[in-house]
Design a protein around this motif. Structure first.
Motif, PDB file in Angstrom:
ATOM      1  N   ASP A 119       0.823  -1.211   0.000  1.00 17.46           N
ATOM      2  CA  ASP A 119       0.000   0.000   0.000  1.00 17.46           C
ATOM      3  C   ASP A 119       0.858   1.262   0.000  1.00 17.46           C
ATOM      4  O   ASP A 119       0.577   2.221  -0.736  1.00 17.46           O
ATOM      5  CB  ASP A 119      -0.914   0.019   1.226  1.00 17.46           C
ATOM      6  N   ALA A 120       1.903   1.275   0.807  1.00 21.05           N
ATOM      7  CA  ALA A 120       2.740   2.472   0.943  1.00 21.05           C
ATOM      8  C   ALA A 120       3.480   2.813  -0.346  1.00 21.05           C
ATOM      9  O   ALA A 120       3.645   3.986  -0.693  1.00 21.05           O
ATOM     10  CB  ALA A 120       3.740   2.283   2.081  1.00 21.05           C
ATOM     11  N   LEU A 121       3.920   1.778  -1.075  1.00 20.36           N
ATOM     12  CA  LEU A 121       4.747   1.988  -2.270  1.00 20.36           C
ATOM     13  C   LEU A 121       4.005   1.693  -3.563  1.00 20.36           C
ATOM     14  O   LEU A 121       4.588   1.776  -4.640  1.00 20.36           O
ATOM     15  CB  LEU A 121       6.002   1.119  -2.190  1.00 20.36           C
ATOM     16  N   LYS A 122       2.716   1.333  -3.453  1.00 19.89           N
ATOM     17  CA  LYS A 122       1.909   1.007  -4.631  1.00 19.89           C
ATOM     18  C   LYS A 122       2.583  -0.087  -5.468  1.00 19.89           C
ATOM     19  O   LYS A 122       2.710   0.012  -6.692  1.00 19.89           O
ATOM     20  CB  LYS A 122       1.698   2.261  -5.503  1.00 19.89           C
ATOM     21  N   LEU A 123       3.014  -1.137  -4.812  1.00 18.47           N
ATOM     22  CA  LEU A 123       3.712  -2.229  -5.491  1.00 18.47           C
ATOM     23  C   LEU A 123       2.738  -3.049  -6.326  1.00 18.47           C
ATOM     24  O   LEU A 123       1.654  -3.389  -5.865  1.00 18.47           O
ATOM     25  CB  LEU A 123       4.407  -3.124  -4.471  1.00 18.47           C
ATOM     26  N   ASP A 124       3.155  -3.377  -7.531  1.00 17.80           N
ATOM     27  CA  ASP A 124       2.279  -4.114  -8.451  1.00 17.80           C
ATOM     28  C   ASP A 124       3.105  -5.043  -9.334  1.00 17.80           C
ATOM     29  O   ASP A 124       2.850  -5.172 -10.525  1.00 17.80           O
ATOM     30  CB  ASP A 124       1.486  -3.128  -9.299  1.00 17.80           C
ATOM     31  N   ASP A 125       4.110  -5.684  -8.745  1.00 12.58           N
ATOM     32  CA  ASP A 125       5.020  -6.549  -9.490  1.00 12.58           C
ATOM     33  C   ASP A 125       5.041  -7.943  -8.867  1.00 12.58           C
ATOM     34  O   ASP A 125       4.619  -8.139  -7.731  1.00 12.58           O
ATOM     35  CB  ASP A 125       6.453  -6.002  -9.454  1.00 12.58           C
ATOM     36  N   ASP A 126       5.613  -8.897  -9.617  1.00 15.62           N
ATOM     37  CA  ASP A 126       5.971 -10.163  -8.997  1.00 15.62           C
ATOM     38  C   ASP A 126       6.996  -9.868  -7.907  1.00 15.62           C
ATOM     39  O   ASP A 126       7.757  -8.888  -7.990  1.00 15.62           O
ATOM     40  CB  ASP A 126       6.579 -11.114 -10.026  1.00 15.62           C
ATOM     41  N   MET A 127       7.048 -10.729  -6.881  1.00 13.34           N
ATOM     42  CA  MET A 127       7.907 -10.449  -5.732  1.00 13.34           C
ATOM     43  C   MET A 127       8.630 -11.690  -5.237  1.00 13.34           C
ATOM     44  O   MET A 127       8.057 -12.774  -5.170  1.00 13.34           O
ATOM     45  CB  MET A 127       7.071  -9.952  -4.545  1.00 13.34           C
ATOM     46  N   LEU A 128       9.879 -11.491  -4.873  1.00 16.56           N
ATOM     47  CA  LEU A 128      10.539 -12.378  -3.940  1.00 16.56           C
ATOM     48  C   LEU A 128      10.227 -11.820  -2.561  1.00 16.56           C
ATOM     49  O   LEU A 128      10.480 -10.634  -2.305  1.00 16.56           O
ATOM     50  CB  LEU A 128      12.045 -12.389  -4.150  1.00 16.56           C
ATOM     51  N   VAL A 129       9.678 -12.618  -1.677  1.00 14.13           N
ATOM     52  CA  VAL A 129       9.400 -12.188  -0.304  1.00 14.13           C
ATOM     53  C   VAL A 129      10.227 -13.076   0.614  1.00 14.13           C
ATOM     54  O   VAL A 129      10.056 -14.300   0.619  1.00 14.13           O
ATOM     55  CB  VAL A 129       7.898 -12.307   0.031  1.00 14.13           C
ATOM     56  N   ILE A 130      11.129 -12.464   1.358  1.00 13.91           N
ATOM     57  CA  ILE A 130      12.071 -13.253   2.153  1.00 13.91           C
ATOM     58  C   ILE A 130      12.174 -12.714   3.573  1.00 13.91           C
ATOM     59  O   ILE A 130      12.057 -11.512   3.809  1.00 13.91           O
ATOM     60  CB  ILE A 130      13.475 -13.262   1.504  1.00 13.91           C
ATOM     61  N   ALA A 131      12.387 -13.613   4.514  1.00 15.65           N
ATOM     62  CA  ALA A 131      12.730 -13.199   5.867  1.00 15.65           C
ATOM     63  C   ALA A 131      14.197 -12.818   5.883  1.00 15.65           C
ATOM     64  O   ALA A 131      15.030 -13.506   5.282  1.00 15.65           O
ATOM     65  CB  ALA A 131      12.463 -14.335   6.849  1.00 15.65           C
ATOM     66  N   GLY A 132      14.510 -11.743   6.567  1.00 20.70           N
ATOM     67  CA  GLY A 132      15.876 -11.229   6.554  1.00 20.70           C
ATOM     68  C   GLY A 132      16.827 -11.929   7.482  1.00 20.70           C
ATOM     69  O   GLY A 132      17.950 -11.448   7.685  1.00 20.70           O
ATOM     70  N   ASP A 133      16.416 -13.076   8.042  1.00 17.99           N
ATOM     71  CA  ASP A 133      17.273 -13.751   9.011  1.00 17.99           C
ATOM     72  C   ASP A 133      17.668 -15.159   8.586  1.00 17.99           C
ATOM     73  O   ASP A 133      18.079 -15.965   9.409  1.00 17.99           O
ATOM     74  CB  ASP A 133      16.596 -13.802  10.381  1.00 17.99           C
ATOM     75  N   ASN A 134      17.544 -15.467   7.296  1.00 21.31           N
ATOM     76  CA  ASN A 134      17.962 -16.781   6.784  1.00 21.31           C
ATOM     77  C   ASN A 134      19.303 -16.669   6.071  1.00 21.31           C
ATOM     78  O   ASN A 134      19.553 -15.703   5.350  1.00 21.31           O
ATOM     79  CB  ASN A 134      16.931 -17.322   5.788  1.00 21.31           C
ATOM     80  N   LEU A 135      20.134 -17.670   6.248  1.00 22.55           N
ATOM     81  CA  LEU A 135      21.380 -17.770   5.501  1.00 22.55           C
ATOM     82  C   LEU A 135      21.305 -18.991   4.603  1.00 22.55           C
ATOM     83  O   LEU A 135      20.909 -20.080   5.048  1.00 22.55           O
ATOM     84  CB  LEU A 135      22.573 -17.918   6.454  1.00 22.55           C
ATOM     85  N   LEU A 136      21.656 -18.822   3.337  1.00 20.33           N
ATOM     86  CA  LEU A 136      21.613 -19.919   2.375  1.00 20.33           C
ATOM     87  C   LEU A 136      23.013 -20.264   1.902  1.00 20.33           C
ATOM     88  O   LEU A 136      23.901 -19.406   1.882  1.00 20.33           O
ATOM     89  CB  LEU A 136      20.759 -19.545   1.166  1.00 20.33           C
ATOM     90  N   GLU A 137      23.177 -21.524   1.472  1.00 20.29           N
ATOM     91  CA  GLU A 137      24.448 -21.937   0.892  1.00 20.29           C
ATOM     92  C   GLU A 137      24.270 -22.312  -0.583  1.00 20.29           C
ATOM     93  O   GLU A 137      25.039 -23.083  -1.140  1.00 20.29           O
ATOM     94  CB  GLU A 137      25.038 -23.095   1.695  1.00 20.29           C
ATOM     95  N   PHE A 138      23.233 -21.736  -1.184  1.00 26.56           N
ATOM     96  CA  PHE A 138      23.023 -21.880  -2.622  1.00 26.56           C
ATOM     97  C   PHE A 138      22.390 -20.585  -3.123  1.00 26.56           C
ATOM     98  O   PHE A 138      21.798 -19.833  -2.354  1.00 26.56           O
ATOM     99  CB  PHE A 138      22.125 -23.077  -2.944  1.00 26.56           C
ATOM    100  N   SER A 139      22.519 -20.327  -4.402  1.00 26.48           N
ATOM    101  CA  SER A 139      22.029 -19.069  -4.962  1.00 26.48           C
ATOM    102  C   SER A 139      20.516 -19.077  -5.152  1.00 26.48           C
ATOM    103  O   SER A 139      19.924 -20.091  -5.521  1.00 26.48           O
ATOM    104  CB  SER A 139      22.701 -18.796  -6.303  1.00 26.48           C
ATOM    105  N   PHE A 140      19.912 -17.914  -4.938  1.00 29.60           N
ATOM    106  CA  PHE A 140      18.489 -17.731  -5.191  1.00 29.60           C
ATOM    107  C   PHE A 140      18.154 -17.946  -6.664  1.00 29.60           C
ATOM    108  O   PHE A 140      16.996 -18.155  -7.021  1.00 29.60           O
ATOM    109  CB  PHE A 140      18.060 -16.318  -4.800  1.00 29.60           C
ATOM    110  N   GLY A 141      19.144 -17.871  -7.524  1.00 27.56           N
ATOM    111  CA  GLY A 141      18.898 -18.055  -8.945  1.00 27.56           C
ATOM    112  C   GLY A 141      18.202 -19.364  -9.245  1.00 27.56           C
ATOM    113  O   GLY A 141      17.353 -19.447 -10.143  1.00 27.56           O
TER     114      GLY A 141
END
Length: 251
Positions: A105-127
């Motif tokens: 609502d604040a930014l009028k977002l209207d796109d596809d999204m990656l939604v992620i928690a900022g406290d996860n560490l991964l050992e592989f690429s999001f790609g």
């Protein structure tokens, strides 16, 4: 595509480290948890804006971090927008689902999204995950096998069929229906993000983002990719110390 980072929690289980500092900016191997995630996603070249949702107490910390990233030559800092949800305590927090809608609502977002928690560490690429979601053409989530019941009851758990379609999902159930654990790492189509108000009106829980996924998979097809490796979910001091000792970075 946007990347929306849920970072408005208060991380009370990590006190005293997080009494006056946000968990996603804690350092692991000399680098902030959130930097590990966003540097990888930025390198994919698919995201045109990173939206960091903070509470009011820690918004200044994220603004200062954004300024530092604006000076590092990567261009990532200039792509960040910090959204302050106005809350000041764990008791007054909006919850992840309401926070996502607040940012939309604040930014009028209207796109596809990656939604992620900022406290996860991964050992592989999001790609790998983005490629999977693009191939499926639907909203998607990730899953990994977890054999420890004590851990399963603290997370979202999914049921999947032989085609990897999510057939059901529970969030922090005392009786998990499967061993497939679902971290807070999602790809949402824009058309599905628009259904968040509908989900909340329909009684969807708002504290954990998995509640929206549980609702969504009953309305439309959602796929679940098996993760190449388990994430490091920094939930308490013990898991933070473990990550400090074991984490090797995204490859």
């Amino acid at each position: 595509m946007k990347c929306v980072v849920m970072a408005a929690g208060y991380a009370t289980r990590l006190y005293p480290l997080t009494e006056n500092f946000p968990k996603p900016l804690l350092k692991v191997r000399g680098k902030a948890i959130l930097d590990w995630l966003l540097d990888d996603i930025h390198a994919l070249g698919l995201v045109d804006e990173f939206v960091i949702i903070s509470n009011h107490r820690f918004a200044r910390c994220f603004e200062e971090w954004k300024q530092e990233r604006s000076l590092d030559g990567t261009g990532l800092g200039e792509m960040m927008t910090i959204v302050d949800d106005g809350t000041v305590s764990n008791e007054s927090r909006l919850g992840a689902v309401r926070d996502i809608q607040f940012a939309v609502d604040a930014l009028k977002l209207d796109d596809d999204m990656l939604v992620i928690a900022g406290d996860n560490l991964l050992e592989f690429s999001f790609g790998k995950f983005v490629d999977y979601a693009k191939e499926k053409g639907t909203s998607c989530l990730m899953r990994y096998f977890e054999g420890d019941m004590a851990k399963l009851v603290k997370h979202g758990v999914v049921l999947v069929d032989e085609e990897q379609v999510v057939t059901g999902m529970t969030e922090k159930s005392p009786d998990p229906p499967s061993p497939w654990c679902c971290p807070a790492l999602y790809y949402f189509l824009a058309e599905d993000v628009k259904r968040i108000p509908e989900a909340m009106a329909d009684g969807c829980g708002t504290d954990a983002p998995g509640n929206f996924c549980a609702w969504l998979c009953q309305k439309t097809k959602v796929y679940a990719m098996e993760m190449p490796a388990k994430p490091y979910d920094i939930g308490d001091l013990a898991t933070y110390e473990k990550a400090q000792e074991e984490y090797r970075g995204i490859v």
